[in-house]
Design an enzyme around this catalytic site. Structure first.
Site, PDB file in Angstrom:
ATOM      1  N   TYR A   1       8.131  -1.698  -3.808  1.00  0.00           N
ATOM      2  CA  TYR A   1       9.450  -1.206  -4.486  1.00  0.00           C
ATOM      3  C   TYR A   1       9.877  -0.782  -3.695  1.00  0.00           C
ATOM      4  O   TYR A   1       9.852  -0.305  -2.600  1.00  0.00           O
ATOM      5  CB  TYR A   1       8.512   0.498  -5.541  1.00  0.00           C
TER       6      TYR A   1
ATOM      7  N   ASP B   1      12.312  -2.110   4.283  1.00  0.00           N
ATOM      8  CA  ASP B   1      12.365  -1.220   3.571  1.00  0.00           C
ATOM      9  C   ASP B   1      11.622   0.272   4.072  1.00  0.00           C
ATOM     10  O   ASP B   1      10.122   0.062   3.450  1.00  0.00           O
ATOM     11  CB  ASP B   1      12.291  -1.222   1.381  1.00  0.00           C
TER      12      ASP B   1
ATOM     13  N   LYS C   1      13.245   9.959   2.327  1.00  0.00           N
ATOM     14  CA  LYS C   1      12.065  10.074   2.679  1.00  0.00           C
ATOM     15  C   LYS C   1      12.487  11.705   3.562  1.00  0.00           C
ATOM     16  O   LYS C   1      13.158  12.431   3.966  1.00  0.00           O
ATOM     17  CB  LYS C   1      10.798   9.349   1.966  1.00  0.00           C
TER      18      LYS C   1
END
Ligand code: HOZ
Length: 436
Positions: free
Chosen positions: A144, A239, A267
């Site tokens: 994702y 990613d 994050k």
């Protein structure tokens, strides 16, 4: 455990916001029941609106590696806020922050700050297309990369949790330019590059997947992807929104020694505030406006509060030489303790732990791909989740997410978690036998 206030708040929220939440995975659709409304958090603990306290392994889906409300991060934010919350102009602290990111992440020679992981990945893909002049994108099932149009094909996280096969609103011609391959299948990789290599702008991968649960690459897999991207002139994007500063100070790329061309970060890099980044090879990054023609911009990019939180977080991660060893120990003690407890109780679990992230699947078979993850018993995960919640442990409300131990989790938290799990596995055993 009664959560009257959470239930009332959720009912009201459903009338006000789609599904009662501002991001789908929060809605507990993957496990059933009512989402816990959080009123505050400190260290390893969160407290709900009914006054119950939980040991938290969601960590805001990853950012809170130092624990919630770390006093030094809060002080940095408060201090920055006193000087103004947004200028839309460059600040000195952005230079210090960029220097630190470049020093920590091996592939990053230049960096651009943005506001979310989604923005980082869709900008990195636009950049790869602008740099190569090619249309196609390779991604991997169960990975994702945020909710950009090209990326919602066979995606993990909430898309997997809700079982959404494709998203209305994403044009077929956009989706057609995304090629998806099974994660960890080297043969499929060779074949796809042989067939589409000349058209591929980029391959984007979570180098340790965290959005179908935690699934590491098989030995040699990332190396093969690196080699094929180089041979065919495609940009390799790691990613590391989830893994960056978590599985090692420099992310997976430092841990395994495979260097991508571009990296997306989110994050932890924002220290719990809305900040993300993408960066990489100088020659590629210099195609971004205003240095180059690929446009990407943002009013709040490099926001002073977010930069202060991110910078202080990265400083604290760098200042403590034993931190990553301790994180690895906490995480492996927890993972081992949980798997041993499952065996003792007679429940079949499998899973992976990589640095300070792990997940457990209720399955007899090992999990190395999205198909494997989907074949696990998500109904039993739901039973386990609620068993843990009622015993004061907050896990991700989906079988397709990773769990995040952090610096604030002590041995006592780990022991309490394992003790709770022993009982919750008992619930699972009863549910499994009831289901036959
Ligand atoms: N990347 C996060 C978990 N997979 C997303 C959080 C969210 O979607 O709210």
């Amino acid at each position: 455990m009664v959560r009257e206030r959470s239930e009332a708040l959720y009912e009201r929220a459903c009338a006000l916001m789609p599904g009662g939440v501002n991001s789908p995975v929060r809605a507990f659709r993957g496990v059933g029941g009512t989402p816990v409304f959080v009123r505050r958090a400190s260290g390893a603990l969160i407290e709900d609106e009914d006054g119950h306290s939980y040991i938290d392994y969601v960590a805001s889906w990853g950012p809170m590696i130092l624990g919630h409300a770390h006093p030094e991060v809060i002080a940095a934010v408060v201090d920055a806020a006193a000087g103004g919350t947004s200028f839309g102009a460059p600040t000195a602290r952005e230079n210090v922050f960029a220097e630190r990111i470049i020093a920590m992440v091996p592939s990053v020679e230049k960096v651009r700050l943005v506001n979310s992981g989604t923005e980082a990945t869709l900008s990195a893909i636009r950049l790869a297309r602008g740099f190569t002049g090619r249309p196609k994108l390779l991604k991997f099932e169960g990975c994702y990369h945020g909710h950009g149009d090209s990326l919602l094909v066979d995606a993990g996280s909430g898309v997997a949790t809700l079982g959404i096969p494709g998203t209305p609103g994403v044009l077929p011609e956009v989706a057609r330019n995304t090629i998806t391959l099974p994660f960890n299948d080297e043969g499929a990789l060779e074949e796809a590059f042989a067939r589409h290599g000349a058209e591929l702008a980029a391959a984007i991968i979570e180098p340790v997947a965290g959005n179908m649960g935690c699934v590491p690459p098989r030995p040699g897999y990332l190396e093969a992807l690196r080699r094929l991207c180089t041979v065919h002139g495609a940009v390799l994007i790691f990613d590391e929104v989830m893994t960056g500063f978590r599985v090692a100070p420099g992310g997976v790329q430092e841990r395994v020694g495979v260097t991508p061309d571009l990296t997306t970060l989110g994050k932890i890099v924002g220290g719990g505030l809305p900040l993300a980044a993408y960066g990489g090879r100088r020659d590629i990054m210099d195609h971004i406006a205003p240095a180059g023609p690929v446009y990407q911009a943002g009013t709040l990019s490099g926001n002073p509060l977010a930069v202060a939180a991110g910078l202080r977080t990265l400083e604290l991660l760098g200042e403590d030489p034993g931190l990553y060893v301790r994180l690895e120990e906490t995480s492996s003690r927890l993972f081992r303790g949980l798997t041993e407890a499952a065996v003792e109780v007679g429940v079949s679990v499998t899973g992976h732990q990589v640095g300070a992230m792990f997940s457990l699947y209720f399955s007899d078979a090992e999990v190395w791909s999205f198909a494997d993850a989907k074949a696990s018993r998500t109904d039993l995960y739901a039973t386990f989740f609620h068993g843990m919640l009622d015993r004061g442990v907050y896990l991700a409300p989906s079988a397709f997410e990773a769990l995040f131990p952090g610096a604030a989790h002590t041995d006592a938290h780990v022991d309490r978690t394992i003790a709770a799990a022993r009982e919750a596995f008992g619930d699972v055993l009863r549910a499994a036998s009831a289901a036959g």
